[in-house]
Design an enzyme around this catalytic site. Structure first.
Site, PDB file in Angstrom:
ATOM      1  N   ALA A  66       0.860  -1.181   0.000  1.00  0.00           N
ATOM      2  CA  ALA A  66       0.000   0.000   0.000  1.00  0.00           C
ATOM      3  C   ALA A  66       0.896   1.231   0.000  1.00  0.00           C
ATOM      4  CB  ALA A  66      -0.890  -0.018   1.238  1.00  0.00           C
ATOM      5  N   GLY A 110       0.717  -5.038   1.057  1.00  0.00           N
ATOM      6  CA  GLY A 110      -0.508  -5.140   0.264  1.00  0.00           C
ATOM      7  C   GLY A 110      -0.267  -5.778  -1.100  1.00  0.00           C
ATOM      8  N   GLU A 113      -0.441  -9.330  -0.508  1.00  0.00           N
ATOM      9  CA  GLU A 113      -1.833  -9.654  -0.176  1.00  0.00           C
ATOM     10  C   GLU A 113      -2.722  -9.713  -1.418  1.00  0.00           C
ATOM     11  OE1 GLU A 113      -1.877  -6.528   2.786  1.00  0.00           O
ATOM     12  OE2 GLU A 113      -2.384  -7.991   4.322  1.00  0.00           O
ATOM     13  N   GLU A 133       4.957  -5.067   7.114  1.00  0.00           N
ATOM     14  CA  GLU A 133       4.208  -4.011   7.802  1.00  0.00           C
ATOM     15  C   GLU A 133       4.732  -3.733   9.196  1.00  0.00           C
ATOM     16  OE1 GLU A 133       2.870  -6.428   5.979  1.00  0.00           O
ATOM     17  OE2 GLU A 133       1.147  -5.681   4.843  1.00  0.00           O
TER      18      GLU A 133
END
Ligand code: HXC
Length: 259
Positions: A66, A110, A113, A133
């Protein structure tokens, strides 16, 4: 080819290709990228000529997570109110047509993911997966703590999520995260080739396969087997079953009509 700058779509025969295109930011996932992926899936799902999709990035990064700049000043109430992640990141999960992630370079946070939210991952030998993260003072928020242990087991998932280290393609294949590892320069060809094989089968049947395999992660064995049995029985109501078996008996190639 259709370019909405940060997400590019192309059609290759019966395969829809979705390419994340923010090379200057290692394909970091901001709202434009995630909305672009969702819109591309909407479009390919609605197109009866498309039977499978491939989601990819570039040779350096599938996606490095992200967008950290976008998130850094969030407070709780803002994240809650905009329904961060849930609002637009779930579209891959709800896709009924199969999606292959073709991963070269970094698939982090992300990025890892969304690769895991696809139905299978083809990795270039250059691929690196991780959930870093923890280094940023957050936890994975788009399924990392849930899909990773289902794919690789608790030991490796804990290792990756708690240390934030990266796992290379060979380790990812050994761990069961990726379906195939191929030389980087063949990644897209191999993914498109496999997607094209899938897209050549009966579309409702590929959707039933996907739904049934996914059921394994949502149910007990008894319930999952029951679901499979019911769907299997239902395939005898599919015209393409008659065609597939007739073609075998008549020693010819089947012509599936997606009904
Ligand atoms: C914003 C990013 C970014 C990211 C890289 N960039 N990753 N920008 N968000 N996630 C930008 C860098 O700031 C830099 O911009 C440019 O991309 C090139 O990156 P470099 O760091 O210079 O490249 P390199 O040294 O090769 O290192 C590559 C890297 C590193 C290992 C991938 O960039 C990195 O560690 N990125 C962050 C990875 C990460 O923590 N991901 C998890 C994010 S959190 P400039 O302008 O300086 O050139 C997350 C939460 C998920 O994903 C929760 C649910 C969504």
């Amino acid at each position: 080819m259709n370019a909405t700058n940060v997400v590019i779509t192309e059609v290759h025969g019966k395969v829809g290709l979705i390419r994340i295109n923010r090379p200057e930011a290692m394909n970091a996932l901001n709202n434009d990228v995630v909305d672009g992926i969702s819109a591309a899936i909407d479009r390919f799902e609605a197109d009866d000529n498309i039977g499978c999709m491939v989601l990819t990035g570039n040779e350096k990064a599938f996606a490095a997570g992200a967008d950290i700049g976008f998130m850094k000043d969030f407070d709780y109430m803002h994240a809650y109110k905009i329904d961060f992640i849930t609002r637009n990141w779930e579209r891959l999960r709800t896709s009924r047509k199969p999606v292959i992630a073709a991963v070269a370079g970094f698939a982090l946070g992300g990025g890892c993911e969304i690769a895991m939210a696809c139905d299978m991952i083809f990795a270039a030998d250059s691929a690196k997966f991780g959930q870093p993260e923890i280094k940023l003072g957050i936890i994975p928020g788009a399924g990392g703590t849930q899909r990773l242990p289902r794919a690789v087991g608790k030991a490796k998932a804990m290792d990756l999520c708690l240390t934030g280290r990266m796992m290379d393609a060979a380790e990812a294949e050994r761990a069961g995260l990726v379906a195939r590892v191929v030389p980087a320069d063949q990644l897209l060809d191999e993914a498109l080739k496999a997607a094209s094989v899938i897209a050549g089968y009966s579309m409702p049947v590929t959707m039933m396969v996907k739904e049934s395999v996914n059921r394994a992660f949502e149910s007990s064995l008894t319930e999952g087997l029951l679901f499979e049995r019911r769907v299997f029985h239902a395939t005898f109501a599919v015209e393409d079953q008659k065609e597939g078996m007739a073609a075998f008996v008549e020693k010819r190639k089947p012509t599936f009509k997606n009904r």
